[in-house]
Enzyme design. Structure first.
Site, PDB file in Angstrom:
ATOM      1  CB  SER A  33      -2.675 -96.440  33.899  1.00 50.21           C
ATOM      2  OG  SER A  33      -2.246 -97.710  34.349  1.00 50.21           O
ATOM      3  CG  ASN A  34      -5.865-100.646  35.061  1.00 50.58           C
ATOM      4  OD1 ASN A  34      -5.342-101.253  35.991  1.00 50.58           O
ATOM      5  ND2 ASN A  34      -5.639-100.973  33.791  1.00 50.58           N
ATOM      6  CG  HIS A  35      -7.124 -97.241  40.599  1.00 49.39           C
ATOM      7  ND1 HIS A  35      -6.185 -96.339  41.034  1.00 49.39           N
ATOM      8  CD2 HIS A  35      -8.210 -96.519  40.241  1.00 49.39           C
ATOM      9  CE1 HIS A  35      -6.692 -95.123  40.961  1.00 49.39           C
ATOM     10  NE2 HIS A  35      -7.915 -95.209  40.467  1.00 49.39           N
TER      11      HIS A  35
END
Ligand code: CTP
Ligand code: CA
Length: 225
Positions: A33-35
């Site tokens: 995923s990512n932030h």
């Protein structure tokens, strides 16, 4: 409320917004995923609602409250987000892609938790996810389609490239090389890019920025009607 809705710049318009990250599963307990916090997309949903629109927010996993009067569809992966986006298209005037969609997903999802082996190096095989906003923009009855571009260099020219390649009506270019603005922060400065215009919006809170962006989107949308 009825008065405000009748007179707002998006009165009676149906707006769909994607927000937050996607999660791409590897096995039952792990994902890529990512932030992305989802803050910008949620602020846009609230601003569009305040401008009189009927708003659907397609959101990845985030820690944010749903703005009042906004219909929220929760999804996890990019493939789920694409399905949700396509299900809204029949009733969509304006589509705003604010989500940080994972560009790739694991080629396969293990049925059971992957066990640690003896090898020191592990390789993951990934496959490209569909481009959600480009798919929406090429649909037969396409809505007015807006994308975002977070870049660290050559911000405007990369954004323009995406505007053309994805066949968008507008792209909001975001310089994320500067500390404290953009990705996962509370403030942002952007440039609104269309095929023939470029409008800078100075650094401001995401809520105020959302209101300014919705005004620009409403204005540009009307020129296409
Ligand atoms: N986007 C999308 N579906 C994807 C990837 C991106 O809908 N699979 C949308 C984003 O929501 C954003 C726009 O496309 O509105 C630009 O996303 P970005 O990540 O900047 O562009 P990419 O085409 O993925 O290019 P790159 O990450 O290589 O810069
Ligand atoms: Ca990307």
């Amino acid at each position: 409320i009825a008065d405000r809705f009748d007179t707002g710049s998006l009165a009676g318009r149906r707006v769909v917004i994607t927000a937050g990250p996607t999660r791409e599963p590897l096995d039952p307990v792990r994902y890529i995923s990512n932030h992305s916090s989802g803050k910008m997309g949620f602020a846009l949903a609230e601003a569009a609602m305040n401008a009189g629109a009927e708003v659907t927010l397609i959101s990845g996993p985030v820690n944010l409250a749903t703005p009042a009067h906004v219909k929220r569809i929760d999804i996890t992966s990019a493939l789920d987000m694409l399905d949700a986006a396509q299900s809204t298209l029949e009733h969509c005037d304006i589509f705003i892609a604010c989500a940080a969609v994972a560009d790739y997903r694991p080629t396969s999802v293990a049925e059971h938790k992957i066990k640690k082996g003896n090898e020191e190096i592990m390789e993951l095989h990934l496959v490209k996810n569909p481009d959600i906003v480009a798919t929406v923009a090429s649909a037969p009855q396409r809505p007015f389609t807006v994308g975002f571009a977070a870049e660290t260099q050559d911000v405007i020219s990369y954004a323009r490239g995406k505007l053309q390649r994805k066949k968008l009506d507008m792209i909001i270019a975001n310089d994320v090389s500067q500390a404290g603005i953009g990705f996962n922060s509370d403030e942002n400065a952007v440039t609104v890019v269309t095929h023939d215009t470029e409008t800078a919006i100075a650094q401001t809170g995401k809520r105020q920025l959302a209101n300014q962006l919705i005004e620009q989107i409403a204005h540009q949308y009307k020129t296409t009607q």
